[in-house]
Write a protein that holds these residues in place. Structure first.
Motif, mmCIF file in Angstrom:
data_model
loop_
_atom_site.group_PDB
_atom_site.id
_atom_site.type_symbol
_atom_site.label_atom_id
_atom_site.label_comp_id
_atom_site.label_asym_id
_atom_site.label_seq_id
_atom_site.Cartn_x
_atom_site.Cartn_y
_atom_site.Cartn_z
ATOM 1 N N ILE A 276 0.834 -1.205 0.000
ATOM 2 C CA ILE A 276 0.000 0.000 0.000
ATOM 3 C C ILE A 276 0.869 1.256 0.000
ATOM 4 N N LYS A 284 -0.081 -0.312 -5.024
ATOM 5 C CA LYS A 284 -1.016 0.201 -4.020
ATOM 6 C C LYS A 284 -2.360 -0.520 -4.130
ATOM 7 N N CYS A 288 -4.262 -2.930 -1.350
ATOM 8 C CA CYS A 288 -5.646 -2.761 -0.872
ATOM 9 C C CYS A 288 -6.450 -4.044 -1.054
ATOM 10 N N ILE A 319 -4.044 3.903 3.721
ATOM 11 C CA ILE A 319 -4.957 3.919 2.574
ATOM 12 C C ILE A 319 -5.284 5.335 2.124
#
Length: 571
Positions: A276, A284, A288, A319
């Motif tokens: 992430i 990324k 997730c 996030i």
């Protein structure tokens, strides 16, 4: 054996899938696996071509061997062949990300590598039918090799290698001869010995070595030069199969395995955070997705592992920067791919962390996402169009697909906020109006459908205060209806777009139906307010005035709607 080897080399060179039966008439296939291993080990794995020849030879040897009996030397040879094939099944660094465009040389290397991996997997599959994987000496490395081919999206995976690997892994897990404890022990060994060393080189000051939140983190330097060193991220530069293997491991945990998952938790957190926090959007997005795989069994088992480790805030902080990947810095397709993964993961994280026990904190955190990320992001990408040297109130929606995605996420968050939606009508209603009143909205009907869905969510969840905003809602719906009518009159668009416009008209009528129902049936607590009574009694007159101003609105405002037909309400 030499003659069999020569035939195998010839058939591989021609591209044959197997040695033809016509070439086997005068060839004797030995029974002893130790003879096969002696032949293979003599070559010392010199290059890809030699290895592929030996793998093809081994696969055909195992396929044609007419006995299932194994002597003690055969068992020893089988273990050697398993280890050798597993080593050569792993994809090489030739698939690693590169700034350079693929060229003929690289394509040729990838082709050779893919062939070698495919042959290695086929050797493991052939050997598994003779000497099952669970009997092997080094099971973790065999499982590691097979798990490297569990994603069809990887460039090194073929349909054959994927199918064979999945089948063997499934047999290994479900075989009554494989104790459950042994299965999880193998996965723990893979996580400890092969996955963790690759990801722990990427420093993360937010967590401790035990996989908990570090309450006194030492911040990294303002400019961390380690991110420029490929050695700090071997899962990107050399051991490129690591993410696929890790994803497969995560998918094995079910709610019933929560005790095992919690014992493995410190091994699972660092790789997810490393992905992430990576600077590339594809990684990324993968991070997730992997966090979602981790959270699902935790939520289903109602485990409080996130609370005990204080990691909810760590994951949230990881996030949220992903949500800033917006045009023009981030291309729209990349932004869509990342945000379509990041927002659902964040929503699931908040639910898993705070529901059902701490609904207040859940509502607070969800509100932050709505007000600090979703609404500002929507306005950021829906740039205002300059007109005659002044700033116009008309949004241009240069990124309609991304705007649609954000509206869909706003819709989801409003239903989770429920009646708390009333606090944010002054921010949401203008957003709805700018979407539905845009005269060019019909160029991309899904954007308008998403705007109608948000309107429905507002009416249903903020109905005690919706009477204050009935004018704006009617104005937006009416403007959208007239745009659709103009589009239909011009007979533009393709077949599927016309279907979307028909669906849109039905849902616009459904919005008016819901608005009328809410205004005519106010909550008991506000039913006696003068303004509420005025809105209730005056709505019919307001509608008549609109129809009088433009007869084209009659069907929208006064047409019949079947309240039991879900098509009017997005169902």
């Amino acid at each position: 054996m030499e003659e069999f080897q020569s035939v195998a080399r010839e058939c591989l060179g021609r591209g044959d899938a197997h040695i033809p039966d016509s070439r086997l008439d005068n060839v004797v296939v030995p029974r002893e696996l130790d003879h096969l291993w002696d032949t293979i080990s003599a070559h010392e794995d010199k290059d890809n071509a030699t290895v592929s020849e030996d793998l093809f030879l081994a696969r055909e040897f195992l396929r044609l061997r007419n006995s299932n009996e194994l002597s003690e030397p055969d068992v020893a040879a089988a273990n050697h062949i398993y280890a050798w094939a597993s080593r050569h099944a792993l994809p090489s660094a030739v698939y690693a990300e590169s700034m350079e465009e693929p060229n003929e040389e690289k394509n040729a290397l990838m082709h050779e590598d893919k062939l070698r991996s495919l042959l290695a997997i086929s050797v493991i599959a052939a050997l598994d039918s003779l000497f099952p994987v669970y009997k092997a000496t080094d099971v973790p490395n065999i499982i590691l090799a097979l798990a490297s081919f569990t994603s069809e999206a990887d460039p090194w995976t073929t349909a054959e290698s994927h199918t064979a690997s999945i089948a063997i892994l499934e047999r290994f897990r479900t075989s009554p001869r494989t104790p459950e404890a042994s299965f999880w022990a193998v996965l723990e060994t893979i996580l400890k010995d092969r996955i963790r060393p690759l990801f722990t080189r990427t420093r993360n000051p937010a967590i401790t070595a035990a996989g908990r939140k570090d309450m006194h983190p030492i911040p990294l330097p303002r400019f961390d030069t380690s991110i420029l060193d490929p050695e700090s991220k071997p899962w990107r530069s050399s051991d490129i199969y690591a993410t696929t293997v890790f994803a497969w491991v995560l998918r094995q945990y079910q709610a019933l395995d929560i005790n095992i998952l919690e014992s493995h938790f410190p091994l699972l957190v660092p790789p997810i955070l490393a992905l992430i926090d990576d600077e590339t959007n594809p990684n990324k997005a993968d991070g997730c997705t992997l966090l979602t795989h981790l959270l699902q069994p935790i939520q289903q088992a109602k485990s409080d592992i996130l609370k005990r480790t204080n990691l909810s805030s760590v994951f949230i902080d990881a996030i949220k920067p992903c949500l800033l990947s917006l045009p023009t810095i981030t291309p729209e397709p990349d932004s869509i791919r990342l945000l379509s993964t990041a927002y659902p993961t964040l929503f699931l994280l908040l639910k898993t962390s705070y529901l059902p026990k701490d609904k207040h904190t859940y509502t607070t955190e969800l509100t932050k996402v709505l007000r600090e990320n979703l609404i500002p992001s929507f306005h950021h990408i829906s740039t205002l169009t300059p007109s005659s040297g002044t700033q116009s109130t008309l949004s241009s929606f240069p990124h309609p697909k991304l705007s649609t995605l954000l509206l869909n996420k706003i819709h989801d968050s409003l239903f989770d906020l429920a009646v708390h939606t009333t606090k944010y009508l002054q921010e949401i209603i203008p957003l709805i109006y700018s979407t539905l009143s845009n005269p060019f909205g019909t160029a991309y009907p899904p954007l308008l459908l998403a705007g109608v869905a948000v309107t429905r969510a507002v009416i249903m969840n903020a109905h005690p205060r919706i009477w204050r905003w009935r004018g704006e809602i009617l104005g937006a719906v009416a403007a959208c209806w007239l745009s659709v009518a103009d589009e239909e009159a011009a007979e533009r668009g393709k077949g599927y777009e016309k279907e979307d416009l028909i669906k849109l008209k039905m849902q616009l009528k459904g919005v008016v139906y819901l608005l009328r129902m809410v205004l005519e049936n106010p909550d008991e607590q506000i039913a006696k307010d003068d303004e509420v009574i005025e809105a209730k009694e005056g709505f019919a007159k307001e509608v008549e005035e609109l129809v009088g101003a433009d007869e084209a609105l009659r069907e929208l405002l006064l047409g019949e709607v079947d309240g039991k037909d879900g098509m009017y309400f997005g169902a």
